[in-house]
Scaffold this motif. Structure first.
Motif, PDB file in Angstrom:
ATOM      1  N   VAL A  70      -6.100 -67.678 -42.899  1.00  0.00           N
ATOM      2  CA  VAL A  70      -7.336 -67.142 -43.454  1.00  0.00           C
ATOM      3  C   VAL A  70      -8.145 -68.240 -44.143  1.00  0.00           C
ATOM      4  CG1 VAL A  70      -8.333 -65.486 -45.084  1.00  0.00           C
ATOM      5  CG2 VAL A  70      -6.385 -64.824 -43.661  1.00  0.00           C
ATOM      6  N   CYS A  71      -7.507 -68.980 -45.051  1.00  0.00           N
ATOM      7  CA  CYS A  71      -8.258 -69.976 -45.829  1.00  0.00           C
ATOM      8  C   CYS A  71      -7.940 -71.423 -45.469  1.00  0.00           C
ATOM      9  CB  CYS A  71      -8.042 -69.760 -47.318  1.00  0.00           C
ATOM     10  SG  CYS A  71      -6.371 -70.164 -47.905  1.00  0.00           S
ATOM     11  N   GLY A  72      -6.876 -71.647 -44.684  1.00  0.00           N
ATOM     12  CA  GLY A  72      -6.528 -73.005 -44.289  1.00  0.00           C
ATOM     13  C   GLY A  72      -5.664 -73.762 -45.282  1.00  0.00           C
ATOM     14  N   THR A  73      -5.189 -73.091 -46.321  1.00  0.00           N
ATOM     15  CA  THR A  73      -4.325 -73.741 -47.294  1.00  0.00           C
ATOM     16  C   THR A  73      -2.953 -73.995 -46.690  1.00  0.00           C
ATOM     17  OG1 THR A  73      -5.453 -72.726 -49.172  1.00  0.00           O
ATOM     18  CG2 THR A  73      -3.188 -73.454 -49.550  1.00  0.00           C
ATOM     19  N   GLU A  74      -2.426 -75.196 -46.925  1.00  0.00           N
ATOM     20  CA  GLU A  74      -1.059 -75.514 -46.508  1.00  0.00           C
ATOM     21  C   GLU A  74      -0.132 -75.270 -47.687  1.00  0.00           C
ATOM     22  OE1 GLU A  74      -0.565 -78.834 -43.357  1.00  0.00           O
ATOM     23  OE2 GLU A  74      -2.174 -79.482 -44.707  1.00  0.00           O
ATOM     24  N   LEU A  75       0.902 -74.472 -47.449  1.00  0.00           N
ATOM     25  CA  LEU A  75       1.884 -74.141 -48.478  1.00  0.00           C
ATOM     26  C   LEU A  75       3.179 -74.883 -48.208  1.00  0.00           C
ATOM     27  CD1 LEU A  75       1.490 -70.252 -48.401  1.00  0.00           C
ATOM     28  CD2 LEU A  75       0.282 -71.844 -49.869  1.00  0.00           C
ATOM     29  N   THR A  76       3.895 -75.201 -49.276  1.00  0.00           N
ATOM     30  CA  THR A  76       5.243 -75.713 -49.081  1.00  0.00           C
ATOM     31  C   THR A  76       6.122 -74.550 -48.635  1.00  0.00           C
ATOM     32  OG1 THR A  76       6.021 -75.300 -51.325  1.00  0.00           O
ATOM     33  CG2 THR A  76       4.935 -77.444 -50.916  1.00  0.00           C
ATOM     34  N   ILE A  77       7.257 -74.883 -48.079  1.00  0.00           N
ATOM     35  CA  ILE A  77       8.197 -73.837 -47.664  1.00  0.00           C
ATOM     36  C   ILE A  77       8.601 -73.001 -48.870  1.00  0.00           C
ATOM     37  CG2 ILE A  77      10.476 -73.405 -46.665  1.00  0.00           C
ATOM     38  CD1 ILE A  77      10.000 -76.126 -45.106  1.00  0.00           C
ATOM     39  N   ALA A  78       8.882 -73.668 -49.989  1.00  0.00           N
ATOM     40  CA  ALA A  78       9.279 -72.949 -51.209  1.00  0.00           C
ATOM     41  C   ALA A  78       8.180 -71.999 -51.678  1.00  0.00           C
ATOM     42  CB  ALA A  78       9.634 -73.935 -52.314  1.00  0.00           C
ATOM     43  N   GLU A  79       6.932 -72.447 -51.637  1.00  0.00           N
ATOM     44  CA  GLU A  79       5.821 -71.570 -52.037  1.00  0.00           C
ATOM     45  C   GLU A  79       5.757 -70.353 -51.126  1.00  0.00           C
ATOM     46  OE1 GLU A  79       2.380 -74.511 -53.792  1.00  0.00           O
ATOM     47  OE2 GLU A  79       2.743 -74.549 -51.617  1.00  0.00           O
ATOM     48  N   TYR A  80       5.847 -70.596 -49.824  1.00  0.00           N
ATOM     49  CA  TYR A  80       5.717 -69.513 -48.858  1.00  0.00           C
ATOM     50  C   TYR A  80       6.808 -68.453 -49.007  1.00  0.00           C
ATOM     51  CZ  TYR A  80       5.903 -66.979 -44.474  1.00  0.00           C
ATOM     52  OH  TYR A  80       5.974 -65.983 -43.542  1.00  0.00           O
ATOM     53  N   VAL A  81       8.053 -68.880 -49.121  1.00  0.00           N
ATOM     54  CA  VAL A  81       9.135 -67.896 -49.189  1.00  0.00           C
ATOM     55  C   VAL A  81       9.134 -67.117 -50.508  1.00  0.00           C
ATOM     56  CG1 VAL A  81      10.588 -69.120 -47.525  1.00  0.00           C
ATOM     57  CG2 VAL A  81      10.907 -69.531 -49.973  1.00  0.00           C
ATOM     58  N   ALA A  82       8.393 -67.597 -51.495  1.00  0.00           N
ATOM     59  CA  ALA A  82       8.360 -66.931 -52.800  1.00  0.00           C
ATOM     60  C   ALA A  82       7.208 -65.949 -52.965  1.00  0.00           C
ATOM     61  CB  ALA A  82       8.283 -67.980 -53.905  1.00  0.00           C
ATOM     62  N   VAL A  83       6.299 -65.857 -51.967  1.00  0.00           N
ATOM     63  CA  VAL A  83       5.114 -65.012 -52.134  1.00  0.00           C
ATOM     64  C   VAL A  83       4.986 -63.995 -51.002  1.00  0.00           C
ATOM     65  CG1 VAL A  83       3.870 -66.796 -53.413  1.00  0.00           C
ATOM     66  CG2 VAL A  83       3.581 -66.646 -50.933  1.00  0.00           C
ATOM     67  N   LYS A  84       4.160 -62.995 -51.242  1.00  0.00           N
ATOM     68  CA  LYS A  84       3.861 -61.977 -50.233  1.00  0.00           C
ATOM     69  C   LYS A  84       2.429 -62.115 -49.726  1.00  0.00           C
ATOM     70  CE  LYS A  84       6.956 -58.488 -52.258  1.00  0.00           C
ATOM     71  NZ  LYS A  84       8.152 -58.895 -51.749  1.00  0.00           N
ATOM     72  N   ALA A  85       1.671 -63.018 -50.356  1.00  0.00           N
ATOM     73  CA  ALA A  85       0.273 -63.254 -49.999  1.00  0.00           C
ATOM     74  C   ALA A  85      -0.067 -64.698 -50.317  1.00  0.00           C
ATOM     75  CB  ALA A  85      -0.641 -62.317 -50.785  1.00  0.00           C
ATOM     76  N   CYS A  86      -1.132 -65.184 -49.741  1.00  0.00           N
ATOM     77  CA  CYS A  86      -1.553 -66.556 -49.988  1.00  0.00           C
ATOM     78  C   CYS A  86      -1.918 -66.726 -51.467  1.00  0.00           C
ATOM     79  CB  CYS A  86      -2.747 -66.911 -49.116  1.00  0.00           C
ATOM     80  SG  CYS A  86      -3.385 -68.578 -49.410  1.00  0.00           S
ATOM     81  N   PRO A  87      -1.346 -67.711 -52.141  1.00  0.00           N
ATOM     82  CA  PRO A  87      -1.676 -67.921 -53.549  1.00  0.00           C
ATOM     83  C   PRO A  87      -3.099 -68.444 -53.758  1.00  0.00           C
ATOM     84  CG  PRO A  87      -0.071 -69.540 -52.803  1.00  0.00           C
ATOM     85  CD  PRO A  87      -0.273 -68.581 -51.677  1.00  0.00           C
ATOM     86  N   HIS A  88      -3.735 -68.898 -52.686  1.00  0.00           N
ATOM     87  CA  HIS A  88      -5.098 -69.427 -52.805  1.00  0.00           C
ATOM     88  C   HIS A  88      -6.157 -68.345 -52.564  1.00  0.00           C
ATOM     89  CE1 HIS A  88      -8.265 -72.421 -52.768  1.00  0.00           C
ATOM     90  NE2 HIS A  88      -8.700 -71.905 -51.628  1.00  0.00           N
ATOM     91  N   CYS A  89      -6.012 -67.570 -51.475  1.00  0.00           N
ATOM     92  CA  CYS A  89      -7.056 -66.593 -51.121  1.00  0.00           C
ATOM     93  C   CYS A  89      -6.602 -65.135 -51.213  1.00  0.00           C
ATOM     94  CB  CYS A  89      -7.583 -66.878 -49.718  1.00  0.00           C
ATOM     95  SG  CYS A  89      -6.442 -66.453 -48.376  1.00  0.00           S
ATOM     96  N   ALA A  90      -5.328 -64.907 -51.499  1.00  0.00           N
ATOM     97  CA  ALA A  90      -4.738 -63.571 -51.657  1.00  0.00           C
ATOM     98  C   ALA A  90      -4.590 -62.792 -50.349  1.00  0.00           C
ATOM     99  CB  ALA A  90      -5.486 -62.740 -52.689  1.00  0.00           C
ATOM    100  N   ALA A  91      -4.778 -63.439 -49.196  1.00  0.00           N
ATOM    101  CA  ALA A  91      -4.560 -62.757 -47.916  1.00  0.00           C
ATOM    102  C   ALA A  91      -3.093 -62.354 -47.812  1.00  0.00           C
ATOM    103  CB  ALA A  91      -4.929 -63.670 -46.754  1.00  0.00           C
ATOM    104  N   PRO A  92      -2.811 -61.090 -47.552  1.00  0.00           N
ATOM    105  CA  PRO A  92      -1.413 -60.657 -47.445  1.00  0.00           C
ATOM    106  C   PRO A  92      -0.757 -61.212 -46.187  1.00  0.00           C
ATOM    107  CG  PRO A  92      -2.896 -58.833 -46.983  1.00  0.00           C
ATOM    108  CD  PRO A  92      -3.755 -59.996 -47.358  1.00  0.00           C
ATOM    109  N   PHE A  93       0.530 -61.566 -46.323  1.00  0.00           N
ATOM    110  CA  PHE A  93       1.327 -62.050 -45.203  1.00  0.00           C
ATOM    111  C   PHE A  93       2.196 -60.923 -44.677  1.00  0.00           C
ATOM    112  CE2 PHE A  93       1.403 -66.426 -47.468  1.00  0.00           C
ATOM    113  CZ  PHE A  93       0.168 -66.763 -46.934  1.00  0.00           C
ATOM    114  N   ASN A  94       2.549 -60.981 -43.411  1.00  0.00           N
ATOM    115  CA  ASN A  94       3.375 -59.964 -42.777  1.00  0.00           C
ATOM    116  C   ASN A  94       4.790 -60.011 -43.359  1.00  0.00           C
ATOM    117  OD1 ASN A  94       4.889 -58.332 -41.077  1.00  0.00           O
ATOM    118  ND2 ASN A  94       3.762 -58.957 -39.243  1.00  0.00           N
ATOM    119  N   PRO A  95       5.252 -58.950 -44.035  1.00  0.00           N
ATOM    120  CA  PRO A  95       6.601 -58.958 -44.594  1.00  0.00           C
ATOM    121  C   PRO A  95       7.677 -59.046 -43.516  1.00  0.00           C
ATOM    122  CG  PRO A  95       5.595 -56.797 -44.860  1.00  0.00           C
ATOM    123  CD  PRO A  95       4.542 -57.711 -44.308  1.00  0.00           C
ATOM    124  N   GLY A  96       7.351 -58.644 -42.295  1.00  0.00           N
ATOM    125  CA  GLY A  96       8.302 -58.731 -41.189  1.00  0.00           C
ATOM    126  C   GLY A  96       8.652 -60.148 -40.800  1.00  0.00           C
TER     127      GLY A  96
END
Length: 112
Positions: A70-96
């Motif tokens: 959605v916003c083009g932000t690159e997340l670290t693996i640790a950031e990604y596995v700890a969130v349910k949505a993008c910490p920058h733009c709040a776009a929700p990620f697929n929980p599946g």
């Protein structure tokens, strides 16, 4: 803002959805440890990369390897596995996607 990374494979839109996963929540791409290239999913990599995928080792969790489509932000693996949505733009990620995490990232050794 840095240039957005190229996402390889059969994407169907600019938010990294692909022919395999294209719901409104399928908005991430993974940079694969084996080649350093972003693909929308493991199936896209399998079809297009020409080599076997390799997981990111657990000790590489500080590596930027997940792209918010959605916003083009690159997340670290640790950031990604700890969130349910993008910490920058709040776009929700697929929980599946958590069901496929083992295809991309080595699990925490303490949880195996």
């Amino acid at each position: 803002m840095p240039e957005r990374p190229v996402v390889r494979g059969p994407t169907v839109d600019e938010q990294t959805r692909c022919v395999h996963y294209r719901t409104s929540l399928d908005v991430i791409a993974i940079r694969f440890a084996c080649c350093g290239e972003y693909y929308p999913c493991h199936l896209c990599h399998e079809e297009a990369a020409g080599h076997v995928a390799r997981q990111w080792p657990y000790d590489a969790r500080d590596t930027k390897a997940v792209l918010c489509g959605v916003c083009g932000t690159e997340l670290t693996i640790a950031e990604y596995v700890a969130v349910k949505a993008c910490p920058h733009c709040a776009a929700p990620f697929n929980p599946g996607c958590a069901l496929h995490a083992h295809l991309y990232f080595e699990p925490d050794p303490s949880e195996v």
